[in-house]
Scaffold this motif. Sequence first.
Motif, PDB file in Angstrom:
ATOM      1  N   UNK A  98      43.693 110.513 -13.224  1.00 15.73           N
ATOM      2  CA  UNK A  98      43.100 111.649 -13.409  1.00 15.73           C
ATOM      3  C   UNK A  98      42.288 110.605 -15.085  1.00 15.73           C
ATOM      4  N   UNK A  99      42.754 110.126 -15.170  1.00 13.86           N
ATOM      5  CA  UNK A  99      41.678 108.960 -16.219  1.00 13.86           C
ATOM      6  C   UNK A  99      40.834 107.819 -15.575  1.00 13.86           C
ATOM      7  N   UNK A 100      41.244 107.842 -14.398  1.00 16.27           N
ATOM      8  CA  UNK A 100      39.995 107.033 -13.564  1.00 16.27           C
ATOM      9  C   UNK A 100      38.933 107.817 -13.162  1.00 16.27           C
ATOM     10  N   UNK A 101      39.371 109.513 -13.436  1.00 13.99           N
ATOM     11  CA  UNK A 101      37.936 110.199 -12.618  1.00 13.99           C
ATOM     12  C   UNK A 101      37.659 110.503 -13.866  1.00 13.99           C
ATOM     13  N   UNK A 102      38.150 110.807 -14.730  1.00 15.17           N
ATOM     14  CA  UNK A 102      37.700 110.566 -16.064  1.00 15.17           C
ATOM     15  C   UNK A 102      36.477 109.880 -17.074  1.00 15.17           C
ATOM     16  N   UNK A 103      37.080 108.558 -16.600  1.00 16.58           N
ATOM     17  CA  UNK A 103      36.182 107.357 -16.301  1.00 16.58           C
ATOM     18  C   UNK A 103      34.866 107.735 -15.438  1.00 16.58           C
ATOM     19  N   UNK A 104      35.340 107.675 -14.316  1.00 17.13           N
ATOM     20  CA  UNK A 104      33.889 108.127 -13.010  1.00 17.13           C
ATOM     21  C   UNK A 104      33.081 109.628 -14.220  1.00 17.13           C
ATOM     22  N   UNK A 105      33.332 110.004 -14.615  1.00 21.59           N
ATOM     23  CA  UNK A 105      32.960 111.429 -15.445  1.00 21.59           C
ATOM     24  C   UNK A 105      31.499 110.902 -16.392  1.00 21.59           C
ATOM     25  N   UNK A 106      32.546 109.872 -17.438  1.00 24.19           N
ATOM     26  CA  UNK A 106      31.731 109.630 -17.859  1.00 24.19           C
ATOM     27  C   UNK A 106      30.840 108.617 -17.458  1.00 24.19           C
ATOM     28  N   UNK A 107      31.059 107.982 -16.915  1.00 23.19           N
ATOM     29  CA  UNK A 107      29.936 106.611 -15.696  1.00 23.19           C
ATOM     30  C   UNK A 107      28.814 107.459 -15.392  1.00 23.19           C
ATOM     31  N   UNK A 108      29.369 108.390 -14.418  1.00 21.53           N
ATOM     32  CA  UNK A 108      27.899 109.729 -13.854  1.00 21.53           C
ATOM     33  C   UNK A 108      27.022 110.143 -15.393  1.00 21.53           C
ATOM     34  N   UNK A 109      27.350 109.909 -15.996  1.00 21.28           N
ATOM     35  CA  UNK A 109      27.093 111.112 -17.316  1.00 21.28           C
ATOM     36  C   UNK A 109      25.680 109.880 -17.548  1.00 21.28           C
ATOM     37  N   UNK A 110      26.752 108.723 -17.639  1.00 23.97           N
ATOM     38  CA  UNK A 110      25.737 107.672 -18.518  1.00 23.97           C
ATOM     39  C   UNK A 110      24.234 107.118 -17.088  1.00 23.97           C
ATOM     40  N   UNK A 111      25.213 106.997 -15.794  1.00 26.47           N
ATOM     41  CA  UNK A 111      23.753 106.419 -15.541  1.00 26.47           C
ATOM     42  C   UNK A 111      22.383 107.812 -14.690  1.00 26.47           C
ATOM     43  N   UNK A 112      23.588 109.556 -15.237  1.00 25.78           N
ATOM     44  CA  UNK A 112      22.408 110.895 -15.163  1.00 25.78           C
ATOM     45  C   UNK A 112      21.299 110.077 -16.761  1.00 25.78           C
ATOM     46  N   UNK A 113      21.534 110.194 -17.599  1.00 25.74           N
ATOM     47  CA  UNK A 113      21.410 109.670 -18.505  1.00 25.74           C
ATOM     48  C   UNK A 113      19.952 108.624 -18.586  1.00 25.74           C
ATOM     49  N   UNK A 114      20.385 107.524 -18.376  1.00 23.04           N
ATOM     50  CA  UNK A 114      19.779 106.674 -17.842  1.00 23.04           C
ATOM     51  C   UNK A 114      19.040 106.754 -16.407  1.00 23.04           C
ATOM     52  N   UNK A 115      19.179 107.253 -15.761  1.00 22.10           N
ATOM     53  CA  UNK A 115      17.890 107.748 -14.265  1.00 22.10           C
ATOM     54  C   UNK A 115      17.244 109.124 -15.105  1.00 22.10           C
ATOM     55  N   UNK A 116      17.452 109.946 -16.103  1.00 20.01           N
ATOM     56  CA  UNK A 116      16.461 110.462 -16.763  1.00 20.01           C
ATOM     57  C   UNK A 116      15.914 109.971 -17.508  1.00 20.01           C
ATOM     58  N   UNK A 117      15.516 109.000 -18.461  1.00 20.67           N
ATOM     59  CA  UNK A 117      14.922 108.106 -19.328  1.00 20.67           C
ATOM     60  C   UNK A 117      14.047 107.720 -18.485  1.00 20.67           C
ATOM     61  N   UNK A 118      14.631 106.931 -17.502  1.00 19.73           N
ATOM     62  CA  UNK A 118      13.460 106.635 -16.323  1.00 19.73           C
ATOM     63  C   UNK A 118      12.298 107.574 -16.414  1.00 19.73           C
ATOM     64  N   UNK A 119      12.022 108.575 -16.211  1.00 21.84           N
ATOM     65  CA  UNK A 119      10.980 110.075 -15.381  1.00 21.84           C
ATOM     66  C   UNK A 119      10.151 109.573 -16.769  1.00 21.84           C
ATOM     67  N   UNK A 120      10.714 109.713 -18.697  1.00 24.73           N
ATOM     68  CA  UNK A 120       9.648 109.608 -19.382  1.00 24.73           C
ATOM     69  C   UNK A 120       8.825 108.182 -19.399  1.00 24.73           C
ATOM     70  N   UNK A 121       9.731 107.255 -19.207  1.00 24.11           N
ATOM     71  CA  UNK A 121       8.904 105.817 -18.635  1.00 24.11           C
ATOM     72  C   UNK A 121       8.100 105.480 -17.675  1.00 24.11           C
ATOM     73  N   UNK A 122       8.804 106.493 -16.956  1.00 23.77           N
ATOM     74  CA  UNK A 122       6.731 106.589 -15.406  1.00 23.77           C
ATOM     75  C   UNK A 122       6.429 107.047 -15.895  1.00 23.77           C
ATOM     76  N   UNK A 123       6.019 108.134 -16.424  1.00 24.46           N
ATOM     77  CA  UNK A 123       5.023 109.286 -17.465  1.00 24.46           C
ATOM     78  C   UNK A 123       3.952 107.847 -18.033  1.00 24.46           C
ATOM     79  N   UNK A 124       4.380 106.904 -18.267  1.00 24.51           N
ATOM     80  CA  UNK A 124       4.055 105.855 -19.680  1.00 24.51           C
ATOM     81  C   UNK A 124       3.898 104.512 -18.621  1.00 24.51           C
ATOM     82  N   UNK A 125       4.614 104.129 -17.579  1.00 26.28           N
ATOM     83  CA  UNK A 125       4.350 103.258 -16.988  1.00 26.28           C
ATOM     84  C   UNK A 125       5.183 102.482 -17.113  1.00 26.28           C
ATOM     85  N   UNK A 126       6.141 102.083 -18.038  1.00 21.17           N
ATOM     86  CA  UNK A 126       7.072 100.888 -18.793  1.00 21.17           C
ATOM     87  C   UNK A 126       8.359 100.936 -17.138  1.00 21.17           C
TER      88      UNK A 126
END
Length: 177
Positions: A98-126
């Motif tokens: 349960x603890x490991x799955x909770x860590x994974x949930x947080x990891x994938x939330x963070x990963x999703x946020x980072x990839x979502x930020x990439x969309x905005x950066x893609x639009x400006x070419x960073x």
Amino acid sequence: MAHSFSPSWLSLSFLVVLVLLFEIIRKAKATDILDDVCPKTINPQLCFHVLKNDPYVYKGDIHSLVSISLSIAQDNTTSTYNLVKSLLEQPIKDPNLKAQLTNCLNNYKDAGDKLESCNDLFRIGDYRKISLLASAALNDSRACDQGFGEPPAQLKQLSQTVQEFSDLVSVIAYDLK
């Protein structure tokens, strides 16, 4: 009797030859881009297979390679997050799991946020920041896997796809910076 060629027939023939040459150059350019990028990734065969055969990748346009790879990474990150969330909603007797799955949930939330930020950066070419964030998303996914002796089969497959496409985004964006 000699045949005469009309100017319109010659113009049409010239146009056909130009179109054929353009198509040959376009295909060669796409192959060159993939030949340059794919060997640098953690799964070159996947890179070649998916990107050569994807109808949404505009051949020869490295920017479309970033876009489609980012989309695939985001979709799989969301799917992985949802899988982990559904696993956590089931009764779990093992507190370590349960603890490991909770860590994974947080990891994938963070990963999703980072990839979502990439969309905005893609639009400006960073592309430098895209490369860094995609690499960080890859590391978030790896951190989830490393917490298990052997990740659950469903999670392992999705996680691998997230890692491969996050890496691909990172490599391509790095080449563009």
